[in-house]
Design an enzyme around this catalytic site. Structure first.
Site, mmCIF file in Angstrom:
data_model
loop_
_atom_site.group_PDB
_atom_site.id
_atom_site.type_symbol
_atom_site.label_atom_id
_atom_site.label_comp_id
_atom_site.label_asym_id
_atom_site.label_seq_id
_atom_site.Cartn_x
_atom_site.Cartn_y
_atom_site.Cartn_z
ATOM 1 N N THR A 269 -6.098 -11.886 -5.503
ATOM 2 C CA THR A 269 -5.795 -11.385 -4.156
ATOM 3 C C THR A 269 -6.089 -12.514 -3.181
ATOM 4 O O THR A 269 -7.062 -13.252 -3.364
ATOM 5 C CB THR A 269 -6.638 -10.150 -3.800
ATOM 6 O OG1 THR A 269 -8.017 -10.431 -4.039
ATOM 7 C CG2 THR A 269 -6.223 -8.943 -4.629
ATOM 8 N N TYR B 171 2.288 -19.194 -7.332
ATOM 9 C CA TYR B 171 3.701 -18.975 -7.047
ATOM 10 C C TYR B 171 4.378 -20.331 -7.191
ATOM 11 O O TYR B 171 3.728 -21.376 -7.100
ATOM 12 C CB TYR B 171 3.910 -18.473 -5.619
ATOM 13 C CG TYR B 171 3.260 -17.147 -5.309
ATOM 14 C CD1 TYR B 171 3.839 -15.959 -5.726
ATOM 15 C CD2 TYR B 171 2.078 -17.086 -4.577
ATOM 16 C CE1 TYR B 171 3.257 -14.734 -5.430
ATOM 17 C CE2 TYR B 171 1.481 -15.867 -4.274
ATOM 18 C CZ TYR B 171 2.076 -14.698 -4.704
ATOM 19 O OH TYR B 171 1.494 -13.495 -4.418
ATOM 20 N N HIS C 159 2.662 -5.637 -8.534
ATOM 21 C CA HIS C 159 2.114 -6.295 -7.347
ATOM 22 C C HIS C 159 1.383 -5.297 -6.445
ATOM 23 O O HIS C 159 1.428 -5.393 -5.210
ATOM 24 C CB HIS C 159 3.220 -7.007 -6.564
ATOM 25 C CG HIS C 159 2.792 -8.301 -5.940
ATOM 26 N ND1 HIS C 159 2.992 -9.524 -6.537
ATOM 27 C CD2 HIS C 159 2.153 -8.571 -4.776
ATOM 28 C CE1 HIS C 159 2.520 -10.486 -5.754
ATOM 29 N NE2 HIS C 159 1.995 -9.930 -4.684
ATOM 30 N N ASP D 200 -2.567 -4.404 -14.351
ATOM 31 C CA ASP D 200 -3.213 -4.126 -13.068
ATOM 32 C C ASP D 200 -2.440 -3.029 -12.345
ATOM 33 O O ASP D 200 -1.345 -2.650 -12.740
ATOM 34 C CB ASP D 200 -3.387 -5.384 -12.212
ATOM 35 C CG ASP D 200 -2.089 -5.893 -11.582
ATOM 36 O OD1 ASP D 200 -1.054 -5.199 -11.626
ATOM 37 O OD2 ASP D 200 -2.112 -6.999 -11.019
ATOM 38 N N GLY D 201 -3.057 -2.496 -11.288
ATOM 39 C CA GLY D 201 -2.394 -1.480 -10.480
ATOM 40 C C GLY D 201 -2.974 -0.095 -10.643
ATOM 41 O O GLY D 201 -2.744 0.568 -11.658
#
Length: 363
Positions: A79, A130, A252, A283-284
């Protein structure tokens, strides 16, 4: 802090501590926020099938990811901009990760430099990246990560463009200048209208990056490469064929394409096509130790925690992050015991019943 007993209570403290712009930035999702909310709710529709009269006097939560031992299958998701949550930023998060003996995935968009994070404590860290239109910048970052002792690269693959995050648009969310890119290019955007983060992403991110370009990334590093943002069996198979070293099932955090499926609902189809050839993480929506158990039962090797870490950091700094991780570990340990699983290897598909299975049983 002893009175805080779950992640939701840390979220409320973070909301009180943070300016509205920053809280909305961390907490918000794309458009209707359906995927954001469904990530959490989908876990709640999975029920347990506990086994009894099993010796659970000793519980071992430890596991290994890419050969690196961690105390429990709970890692820190990437994050960005931790200094918006706390003055010590990612160094506080890194120290908490080290104290809890887990792996932190540091964001490409971190407030602290990669070198500052690496020197703050001795621990295993991965770097999330990225790919920018200027590939030379990405290459420089990867080389810096190698030099700073990072152990793997996590390539985010679900952001050819930034999702439409309406709270950031309304708040005119700033994109701060990041120390990691000083002297390379400006990351700062203070918009008169719209989201500065969205404006920066449109300017910087390479929307042409495709599967064939994994070879380029492999050519500039010897570190293991994991891809983050896989939601289908088709892309999972492509990832395996591309020779990556791990997959992270992720949408995301519901911040990109709204009405993408909740990650826990597609985990099995990814695991089935991967067939154990590389690790699959998720994740999530993880908010409880019970969620960790459910993800492992459906085939994940570990889960990544994003927003809960930010809540802990915003509320209580390094100690808050440690508390969040320790709470989840404690909940997970209890779930293992009550499900009849003394070790990670004892957690199987037979320990859970999904919503689809419940519906089929009613036909």
């Amino acid at each position: 802090m002893d009175q805080i007993v779950n992640v939701d209570e840390f979220q409320e403290l973070a909301k009180q501590a943070l300016p509205k712009m920053y809280y909305d930035f961390y907490n918000g999702g794309a458009e209707d926020q359906h995927t954001l909310n469904e990530n959490v709710q989908a876990f709640r529709r999975i029920m347990f099938r506990p086994r009894v009269l099993v010796d659970v006097s000793k519980i071992d939560m430890s596991t290994k990811i890419l050969g690196y031992p961690i105390s429990a299958p709970i890692m820190i998701a990437p994050t960005g901009n931790h200094k918006l949550a706390h003055p010590e930023g990612e160094t506080a998060t890194a120290k908490a990760a080290a104290a809890c003996n887990t792996i932190m995935i540091v964001s490409y968009m971190s407030s602290c430099t990669f070198e500052e994070i690496a020197s703050s404590c001795n621990a295993v860290r991965f770097l999330q990246i990225y790919v920018y239109k200027r590939r030379d910048i990405t290459a420089q970052v990867v080389k810096r990560a190698e030099k700073a002792g990072f152990k793997a690269i996590v390539l985010t693959v679900d952001v050819p463009r930034l999702g439409r995050r309406e709270a950031d648009i309304k708040n005119k969310m700033i994109s701060p200048q990041l120390k990691n890119f000083e002297g390379l290019f400006s990351t700062e955007v203070r918009p008169s209208k719209g989201s500065g983060v969205q404006a920066f992403a449109s300017r910087a991110f390479d929307a042409s990056f495709s599967w064939k370009d994994i070879e380029w990334l492999r050519s500039i590093t010897e570190l293991p490469i994991l891809v983050k943002g896989i939601l289908t069996r088709e892309d999972a198979l492509k990832a395996v064929e591309a020779g990556v070293d791990g997959i992270i099932v992720s949408n995301h955090g519901g911040r990109q394409l709204d009405y993408s499926p909740a990650t826990i609902t597609v985990l099995e189809e990814v695991v089935q096509v991967v067939r154990g050839r590389i690790p699959v993480l998720l994740d999530g929506g993880v908010r409880r130790g019970t969620d960790v158990f459910k993800a492992l039962a459906l085939g994940a090797q570990a889960v990544l925690i994003g927003r809960p870490i930010i809540y802990g950091l915003a509320a209580k700094g390094e100690d808050g992050v440690k508390k969040v991780i320790d709470m989840l570990k404690n909940e997970f340990e209890i779930t293992m015991a009550l499900s009849g699983c003394p070790t990670i290897d004892d957690i199987t598909r037979n320990h859970v019943r999904t919503e689809n299975e419940r519906l089929h049983s009613m036909l």
